[in-house]
Write a protein that holds these residues in place. Structure first.
Motif, mmCIF file in Angstrom:
data_model
loop_
_atom_site.group_PDB
_atom_site.id
_atom_site.type_symbol
_atom_site.label_atom_id
_atom_site.label_comp_id
_atom_site.label_asym_id
_atom_site.label_seq_id
_atom_site.Cartn_x
_atom_site.Cartn_y
_atom_site.Cartn_z
ATOM 1 N N ALA A 1 0.930 -1.092 -0.053
ATOM 2 C CA ALA A 1 -0.095 -0.158 -0.048
ATOM 3 C C ALA A 1 0.862 1.340 0.001
ATOM 4 O O ALA A 1 2.162 1.220 0.333
ATOM 5 C CB ALA A 1 -0.793 -0.069 1.180
ATOM 6 N N LEU A 2 0.087 2.279 -0.502
ATOM 7 C CA LEU A 2 0.857 3.663 -0.565
ATOM 8 C C LEU A 2 -0.042 4.550 0.440
ATOM 9 O O LEU A 2 -1.204 4.434 0.349
ATOM 10 C CB LEU A 2 1.228 4.131 -1.922
ATOM 11 C CG LEU A 2 1.902 3.288 -2.721
ATOM 12 C CD1 LEU A 2 1.757 4.107 -4.229
ATOM 13 C CD2 LEU A 2 3.210 3.235 -2.210
ATOM 14 N N THR A 3 0.837 5.523 0.850
ATOM 15 C CA THR A 3 -0.169 6.395 1.912
ATOM 16 C C THR A 3 -0.786 7.698 0.861
ATOM 17 O O THR A 3 -1.500 8.292 1.376
ATOM 18 C CB THR A 3 0.565 7.048 2.866
ATOM 19 O OG1 THR A 3 1.655 8.016 2.303
ATOM 20 C CG2 THR A 3 1.022 6.071 3.941
ATOM 21 N N GLY A 4 -0.449 7.968 -0.378
ATOM 22 C CA GLY A 4 -0.993 9.143 -1.255
ATOM 23 C C GLY A 4 -2.355 8.667 -1.655
ATOM 24 O O GLY A 4 -2.712 7.315 -1.742
ATOM 25 N N SER A 5 -2.999 9.471 -2.434
ATOM 26 C CA SER A 5 -4.111 9.394 -3.275
ATOM 27 C C SER A 5 -4.150 10.023 -4.524
ATOM 28 O O SER A 5 -4.647 9.609 -5.686
ATOM 29 C CB SER A 5 -5.304 9.724 -2.402
ATOM 30 O OG SER A 5 -5.317 11.071 -1.951
#
Length: 150
Positions: A120-124
């Protein structure tokens, strides 16, 4: 006959275009370095991984409590517009933990992560172009959903 040949050529070009657009996937055997290399290949950013020790300081205490048991490894990199984009290699179960936290009132809404297969990545912002998905949860169920283009 020419029309059939033209359709074959157009179809072949379209197939090559579609296959050529298939995105590579991160090499998770390399942990967050594999995720960073994948991002760097796709975007030209995220070339250097920084490993911080305090996940709760990065994610916040409530999110860290829910996420941390399912984080096998994490780090950050710079990918605009983020100065610290979180890279997470995951163990199974984060979706059930988040659903439970929603049901118990510890959190509201959906996790602020976008998901690939095992990471997963924390950005959107801009993540829809990477083929990642959002996790949308209610107190009774969670579903991975396509990110809509803005």
């Amino acid at each position: 006959m020419r029309a059939l040949l033209a359709l074959f050529v157009i179809g072949s070009v379209a197939l090559v275009f579609v296959l050529g657009r298939a995105e590579p996937v991160p090499d998770l055997t390399r942990g967050v370095d594999g995720v960073a290399a994948w991002l760097h290949e796709l975007t030209g950013e995220c070339g250097e991984v920084k490993r911080d020790n305090d996940f709760a300081e990065f994610a916040g205490p409530v999110r860290a409590e829910v996420y941390q048991p399912f984080v096998a490894e994490w780090g950050t990199c710079t990918k605009q517009p983020y100065q610290r984009l979180g890279l997470l290699v995951l163990r199974p179960g984060l979706d059930q933990a988040w659903r439970s936290a929603v049901a118990n009132g510890r959190v509201r809404g959906d996790p602020d992560l976008v998901f690939g297969d095992g990471f997963a990545l924390t950005g959107s912002i801009g993540m829809e172009h990477l083929g990642l998905k959002r996790l949308e949860c209610t107190p009774t169920a969670c579903s991975l959903m396509e990110i809509k283009h803005h």
